[in-house]
Design an enzyme around this catalytic site. Structure first.
Site, PDB file in Angstrom:
ATOM      1  N   HIS A 173       0.825  -1.212   0.000  1.00 15.00           N
ATOM      2  CA  HIS A 173       0.000   0.000   0.000  1.00 15.00           C
ATOM      3  C   HIS A 173       0.858   1.259   0.000  1.00 15.00           C
ATOM      4  CE1 HIS A 173      -2.342  -3.241   1.634  1.00 15.00           C
ATOM      5  NE2 HIS A 173      -1.654  -3.201   2.765  1.00 15.00           N
ATOM      6  N   THR A 199      -4.474   1.146  -1.501  1.00 18.73           N
ATOM      7  CA  THR A 199      -3.729   0.329  -2.462  1.00 18.73           C
ATOM      8  C   THR A 199      -4.080   0.832  -3.853  1.00 18.73           C
ATOM      9  OG1 THR A 199      -4.198  -1.499  -0.990  1.00 18.73           O
ATOM     10  CG2 THR A 199      -3.162  -2.035  -3.085  1.00 18.73           C
ATOM     11  N   CYS A 253      -9.708  -8.314   3.308  1.00 21.33           N
ATOM     12  CA  CYS A 253      -9.588  -6.865   3.455  1.00 21.33           C
ATOM     13  C   CYS A 253     -10.978  -6.249   3.339  1.00 21.33           C
ATOM     14  CB  CYS A 253      -8.666  -6.283   2.377  1.00 21.33           C
ATOM     15  SG  CYS A 253      -8.301  -4.548   2.658  1.00 21.33           S
TER      16      CYS A 253
END
Ligand code: HEM
Length: 1115
Positions: A894, A911, A1087
């Site tokens: 990221h 990201t 995520c």
């Protein structure tokens, strides 16, 4: 305009008389040149028959004139005639007799033989211009005023002395004079040969022959050391008994070259070099483009700073110096990014367009009574100036630009602290820098406010105060200096708005800083917004308690004597101190000694001084100060101002043989100034550790085979341990307290990290310092930056800053010790973090985005993907050679995006969804960001999303990276928290914008030929509209059916007609249906929103058999 020095050469120095040829001024020129030289009788009147009534060039004195026997009806033609006329029969006669035969060459000869006479009595030059050339004692007695007679009141206590010697009179040449064989015709003992550098401006001018260091005085600048001129002719040097060695002769040559350089100096005009430049492609040379992670949590979070600076007071406020080698290597004009920084608190965030300078005077001064006393104040009116008035394109004032050196008065305090801790943190020797400062003269600004120069110089003293816009723990930072100092046009006191051709850097006072050339940095107030005249000196806290040189016997600020001395005008530091420092060899430099020990090593460094005084000599010693070698100086362009002022440092160098280094124990440097003062040998300790200018000593130690020496400076860069001066015992870390103290774990400490509940760890002890925050002289933020943190840095920084008083206050806050496990973890963590960072930095070398600094990225475009999701494209900064910057983000990692609030930066991790593969790099990157719009439940809305949503094209964010513990290396290989793993099948669970790292993985796998890793994704969103990159995902799902499977789930309420996926919360059943079952070579990555991950994904995957840290990971 004739050159003054040419007409009135100074008296000989070291017995060297000056020799012809001189350009002799005509009387007319003399009169024209010097207002005070008044010819009593015009030359024209010497006319008929040569019957001048008196000697041309003598003076008149109205009162004494009546008494003069020769006086007739001649009236002085000019006013201010001050002196008695002196008649001189012989001179008159001679003058008359030769009135048509005025021969300059004779005059030159006389002048050349009697420069002292000419100098001392320059107004009598016409006596000497008598072409009869031979000066008699009569001429002298009668031609030179007897001031004892004429002005007894002021000449009562000494005899009259004639300014010639009998020998000089007798040694004159006259026609038919017999020459003695034994050298009468040679210069006398005190007439060694002259100096006449060629090509130094006005050709014939003279240079005073004071050689530097070991050089010989009075050698000819145009000569070679063998006594020949460059044109091949020889001079008196030939006749000198010179048994110099070739080395000495070579040195003398260098001395002569240096003299030529000095002679070539012209007075700097101060004219700015073009308009101030905007940020351009070459900005990186001057300015750092990145902001620092260290500043992220402080009010200075918006300021780009150089990482290479050594911070000496922790994270905040910024007090930092460049590495000495970098500072020296950067040259005589310090790039702005390497300029030392001395801040007492947060940098005020000011704008050029709104900043105003208020100029006023104390009201008590603007009264009739004061005007009677100080008429110059009568028309003074307070005024405000905008930055455009001061430094804009149509500025009211002419800008002046000059190279000027500023140094902190605490420079080299580290050495003082190594003797005994002072009340100041440890600077090395690099708290000094030179910039091209551009500004408006303060004098001009005051005159524009109506101040008149006819202040009453004999009356009450006035001061000019400057105040900065910064707000500190003890109020504003202000100081005052004598007003007359500012009004003197030779002092160049300016309000600077330009530094090295651009506007000022925020750390250096943007937009307006006072620059007082030759004064200590502490008087050069930054961020100036007020300037006022007062008849009192400043009582500002920082004026009283900082920048003072207090006698050594004062060791405690609280005694009555200390308080008196801190308020004493004579302890205040204004003018900078004489200083010299060795830069080469650098600290830690290994000097490999060549086989030929006679080979040359060049020792180098810098030297500076205050008050505009020249550093006239720099010397080094290799034997502890018993003998000294001369060094050669290098100057900035146009170093000379107003004939005598040197506002900038010099660099110096000295060639030594390696054998000398081997024999010596150390290199010591010292400098001499224009008053022939020299730096002291020893450090003079004082409570503020100010103005240490003792000889700078670099120790040399043998360093094994092949033969080498290692240099150690007194203090290692960044005031770290390792210098040859060891810290005093009192400075050594106290270490962990022992006894029955309460023990805290790291987790417990971490909970106390706010402004109203602040714990820190120092020396492995735990302190509750909440009560210190309100009074902390370094500001609350200096401490809260470390609140709750397990950072070994806190201890190092604390000890480098504080004195015993601070220690005693600290002890009052101790609440216990850190647990053994905490101590171990803290130490290991510090080591690992540092090693990881260095590795990562190396890996990312050449890429636009670095892990430990924020670079800026400009918004290029924004696309509305859904009602609350935008696709942002940002441009990365170009490389130094103008190529598009590369993101180079490893797959799965990221970036941290930041923007700036006044107390700290707002940061979030994202990201980028492009570039994922190297071939997608095009100098830009894409962020897909969901905006949590302001709504009734949470009216402020999400901070970062809303900030980005209203960003204009061309506006900037800050980015750093890469961050994250998971990296996809390709073909099923991962690096997870430093450990390599391989999986052939991957499950992905995404929620909302948590899709983005998954997208990177999917795209990297599916777009890379030969990567057969299988991927299964469940993407959870509230509504179909919230699904990010739906088209791309579905395309891959269609085209790569066997390798990639996709499943969506949305809220039950949002199910549209024809929806073929789930419309319910994520659950274990769904995951079992659409993900690969748990096996050794299958991993699951998650995520998304915390609720989704903690309540559904983790329990479901665990139930399927995935193991946290082995086959189950969160991005
Ligand atoms: C127990 C906690 C602390 C106490 C009692 C304390 C006390 C003081 C005192 C008395 C001063 C004035 C300078 C002097 O006379 O020594 C000072 C200055 C300062 N302190 Fe602290 N301090 C504490 C913790 C810290 C920490 C953890 C930091 C950050 C590493 C810090 C950073 C500073 C800075 C930057 C200055 C100003 C230095 C300057 O500009 O001259 N302090 N502190």
């Amino acid at each position: 305009m004739p050159n003054y020095a040419t007409h009135f050469p100074p008296p000989p120095i070291h017995g060297v008389s000056l020799k012809p040829p001189y350009t002799v001024p005509t009387p007319d020129e003399l009169v024209a040149e010097r207002g005070e030289i008044r010819r009593h009788v015009p030359l024209a009147r010497r006319g008929a028959g040569g019957q001048d009534t008196r000697l041309a060039g003598t003076y008149g004195h109205p009162t004494l004139k009546e008494k003069h026997p020769d006086d007739n009806d001649d009236k002085p033609e000019v006013e201010n005639v001050r002196r008695a006329d002196v008649t001189l029969d012989s001179a008159k006669a001679k003058w008359a007799a030769t009135k048509d035969g005025f021969k300059p060459e004779h005059i030159q000869k006389v002048l050349s033989l009697f420069p002292e006479l000419v100098y001392a009595l320059n107004l009598h030059v016409q006596i000497l211009q008598d072409p009869c050339t031979v000066l008699t004692i009569r001429d002298v007695v009668q031609g030179i005023p007897d001031w004892k007679l004429l002005d007894p009141e002021h000449h009562a206590f000494a005899r009259r002395a004639l300014p010639v010697t009998e020998e000089e009179l007798k040694n004159q040449e006259w026609v038919g004079k017999k020459k003695k064989e034994d050298g009468d015709a040679k210069p006398t003992a005190n007439e060694t040969p002259d100096v006449e550098p060629k090509g130094t401006g006005n050709g014939q001018s003279k240079v005073n022959g004071q050689a530097n260091g070991n050089g010989r005085a009075g050698t000819n600048g145009a000569s070679k050391a063998d006594g020949t001129h460059e044109d091949g002719s020889s001079d008196d040097v030939d006749e000198m008994d010179d048994d110099s060695t070739p080395e000495e002769r070579a040195f003398a040559d260098s001395v002569l070259r240096e003299m030529k350089v000095l002679a070539s100096f012209r007075n700097a005009s101060g004219k700015p070099n073009g308009p101030l430049q905007p940020l351009g492609v070459d900005s990186w040379k001057q300015l750092e483009m990145c902001t620092e992670v260290e500043d992220q949590g402080t009010p200075d979070n918006w300021i780009p700073r150089s990482q290479t600076l050594h911070r000496l007071t922790g994270k905040h406020p910024m007090n930092a110096e460049a590495d000495m080698s970098a500072l020296f290597a950067a040259g005589m004009i310090t790039p702005t990014k390497l300029h030392y920084v001395r801040n007492h608190g947060a940098v005020p965030c000011l704008d050029w367009d709104t900043h105003m300078l208020s100029v006023f005077a104390d009201e008590s001064l603007l009264t009739e009574a004061v005007f009677d006393e100080i008429p110059g104040l009568r028309d003074f009116k307070p005024r405000k100036f905008t930055m455009d008035d001061l430094g804009g394109k149509d500025a009211v004032f002419a800008a002046v630009e000059l190279p000027m050196t500023i140094a902190c008065t605490g420079n080299r305090r580290g050495e003082v602290n190594a003797i005994k801790r002072s009340a100041g943190y440890s600077w090395g020797a690099s708290a000094v820098s030179t910039s091209l400062w551009r500004g408006a003269l303060v004098r001009d600004i005051l005159l524009a406010c109506g101040l008149k120069l006819e202040l009453n110089y004999h009356g009450r003293r006035l001061y000019l105060h400057f105040e900065g816009a910064d707000t500190l723990s003890e109020g504003k930072y202000a100081t005052s200096i004598p007003l007359l100092h500012v009004l003197d046009p030779h002092h160049d006191v300016m309000l600077a708005f330009g530094q090295n051709g651009r506007v000022l850097h925020p750390d250096h006072g943007f937009p307006l800083r006072c620059i007082i050339p030759g004064f200590a940095g502490g008087r050069c107030i930054k961020w100036v917004d007020k300037m006022w005249i007062s008849d009192k000196q400043s009582t500002n806290y920082y004026h009283i308690w900082d920048n003072r040189l207090i006698p050594s016997r004062v060791t405690d600020k609280k005694t009555l004597l200390a308080r008196a001395l801190f308020h004493h005008p004579d302890t205040g530091i204004n003018e900078q101190v004489l200083q010299s420092v060795v830069c080469v060899p650098a600290h830690g430099e290994r000097i490999a000694v060549p086989r030929d020990e006679k080979a040359i090593y060049t020792v180098r460094g810098f030297a500076y001084h205050g008050a505009g005084l020249a550093v006239q000599r720099v010397e080094i010693s290799l034997d502890g100060g018993r003998t000294w070698k001369g060094c050669f100086r290098q100057f900035v362009d146009e170093p000379l101002r107003h004939g005598t002022k040197h506002w900038a440092w010099v660099f110096w160098s000295c060639d030594v043989q390696y054998s000398e280094l081997l024999n010596g124990k150390e290199i010591v440097v010292r400098a001499w100034d224009a008053c022939k003062n020299v730096q002291p040998e020893r450090i003079s300790w004082n409570i503020l550790g100010m103005m240490n200018n003792a000889w700078y000593r670099v120790k040399l130690a043998f360093d094994g085979e092949p033969l080498a020496l290692t240099a150690k400076h007194p203090i290692a860069p960044g005031a770290k341990a390792g210098g040859w001066m060891a810290p005093p015992d009192e400075d050594k870390s106290e270490g962990r307290k022992s006894g029955d103290e309460k023990t805290f774990t790291l987790d417990e400490v971490a909970k106390h990290a706010s402004d109203d509940d602040c714990w820190i760890i120092l020396d492995e002890n735990v302190y509750d310092v909440t009560s210190v925050l309100s009074w902390h002289p370094g500001g609350a933020r200096a401490i809260t930056a470390y609140a709750g943190q397990a950072s070994v840095d806190t201890t190092t920084q604390y000890h480098s800053i504080h004195d015993k008083y601070a220690d005693s206050k600290k002890d009052e806050c101790c609440i216990g010790i850190l647990s053994g496990a905490g101590v171990k973890a803290m130490r290991e963590d510090a080591k690992r973090a540092e090693a990881d960072l260095q590795k990562l930095k190396k890996k990312r070398d050449g890429l636009a985005v670095m892990p430990d600094t924020f670079c800026f990225a400009k918004l290029k475009s924004r696309k509305e993907v859904s009602k609350d999701t935008r696709l942002y494209t940002f441009s990365l900064p170009a490389t130094e050679d103008g190529k598009p910057g590369r993101l180079g983000l490893p797959v799965g990692k990221h970036v941290v995006v930041a923007f700036h609030f006044k107390d700290q930066a707002c940061t979030r991790s994202y990201t980028p969804i492009r570039p994922v593969l190297p071939e997608e790099e095009d100098g830009t990157f894409d962020l897909l960001v969901k905006t949590y719009m302001p709504n009734a439940v949470f009216p402020p809305g999400g901070t970062m999303g809303n900030f980005l949503d209203v960003l204009q094209e061309g506006q900037e964010i800050d980015v750093r990276g890469s961050t994250g513990d998971i990296e996809y290396l390709g073909k099923g290989k991962f690096n997870i928290e430093g450990k390599e793993r391989h999986y052939s099948k991957i499950n992905l669970v995404a929620g909302g914008s948590g899709l983005t790292p998954h997208w990177q993985l999917i795209h990297a796998i599916l777009a890379t030929e030969g990567d057969t890793t299988q991927v299964s994704l469940i993407d959870s969103n509230k509504t179909p509209d919230d699904i990010l990159m739906r088209d791309e995902l579905e395309r891959y799902a269609r085209e790569r059916k066997g390798q990639f499977s996709l499943w969506h789930t949305i809220g039950a309420d949002s199910k549209p007609d024809g929806w073929k996926y789930d419309a319910k919360h994520l659950d274990e059943k769904m995951m079992r249906e659409h993900l690969f079952p748990a096996e050794d070579d299958v991993a699951a990555f998650m995520c998304g929103p915390p609720g989704l991950i903690a309540n559904a994904a983790v329990p479901g995957l665990k139930a399927m058999g995935f193991v946290e840290g082995e086959t189950m990971f969160g991005f």
